[in-house]
Design a protein around this motif. Structure first.
Motif, PDB file in Angstrom:
ATOM      1  N   GLY A 106       0.828  -1.201   0.000  1.00 10.04           N
ATOM      2  CA  GLY A 106       0.000   0.000   0.000  1.00 10.04           C
ATOM      3  C   GLY A 106       0.856   1.242   0.000  1.00 10.04           C
ATOM      4  N   ASP A 107       0.244   2.369   0.370  1.00  7.72           N
ATOM      5  CA  ASP A 107       0.953   3.643   0.339  1.00  7.72           C
ATOM      6  C   ASP A 107       1.385   4.128   1.715  1.00  7.72           C
ATOM      7  OD1 ASP A 107      -1.471   4.302   1.410  1.00  7.72           O
ATOM      8  OD2 ASP A 107      -1.925   5.897  -0.012  1.00  7.72           O
ATOM      9  N   SER A 108       1.251   3.271   2.745  1.00  5.36           N
ATOM     10  CA  SER A 108       1.684   3.679   4.078  1.00  5.36           C
ATOM     11  C   SER A 108       2.290   2.492   4.814  1.00  5.36           C
ATOM     12  CB  SER A 108       0.514   4.272   4.868  1.00  5.36           C
ATOM     13  OG  SER A 108      -0.493   3.304   5.047  1.00  5.36           O
TER      14      SER A 108
END
Length: 189
Positions: A106-108
């Motif tokens: 994901g992005d985190s």
């Protein structure tokens, strides 16, 4: 467990696979008494379980901490690390460095940690144990650490590194817990 087993089965959540696992410059399949797992359910550590890294034998972390040198005997006595030296501002003598590569799904990224030291409180202001979580890779630039890494282990809402001189009974004390010596209640249970 080996560092590889600990990273894959304890540290990482679902959807992540780590590669190139190295602990203190040795292959992640090599057993070492400076790394292990813990169950924090019945203590004040604030995490239910996880990995513990120690400059000495991690089995000494349970206590009691009734000696100024209870964690000597680690597998890496005398070894230093340039990034930890940069964080602490003093020489590092007994590193515990876990390295691995991963690709997030994901992005985190979320990482919970607790820092502890056998050096509290006797050596605050002299020896300066330090903890860093160094992140490097594509689109991470400008960090002063190896491979352009940034340190994401900081005192909340600051750019202050996690060390015994930066987090203790008088500095950033909201994040410090005095666990006593381990011989007196409530720390002896």
């Amino acid at each position: 467990q080996s560092p590889s087993d600990l990273v894959q089965n304890v540290l990482l959540g679902g959807g992540l696979t780590a590669t190139n696992i190295i602990f203190n410059g040795v292959a992640g399949t090599t057993l070492n008494n400076q790394i292990g797992s813990f169950n924090g359910t019945n203590c004040n550590i604030g995490l239910p379980a996880g990995i513990i890294l120690g400059t000495g034998d991690v089995h000494d972390a349970e206590g009691p901490n009734n000696s100024g040198s209870s964690t000597v005997g680690g597998g890496n006595a005398g070894a230093s690390d340039p990034d930890l030296v940069m964080l602490s501002g003093v020489s590092i003598n007994d590193k515990a460095v876990l390295e691995f590569d991963f690709i997030p799904t994901g992005d985190s990224l979320k990482f919970n940690f607790v820092f502890g030291s056998d050096e509290y409180l006797e050596y605050v202001g002299s020896i300066n144990d330090a903890f860093g979580f160094f992140l490097s890779g594509p689109d991470i630039t400008g960090g002063p650490y190896s491979n352009g890494a940034v340190n994401v282990a900081l005192v909340p809402n600051t750019n202050t590194a996690i060390t015994i001189n930066n987090v203790n009974s008088t500095s950033n004390s909201a994040y410090y817990i005095d666990n006593g010596t381990g011989d007196n209640a409530p720390y002896n249970s």
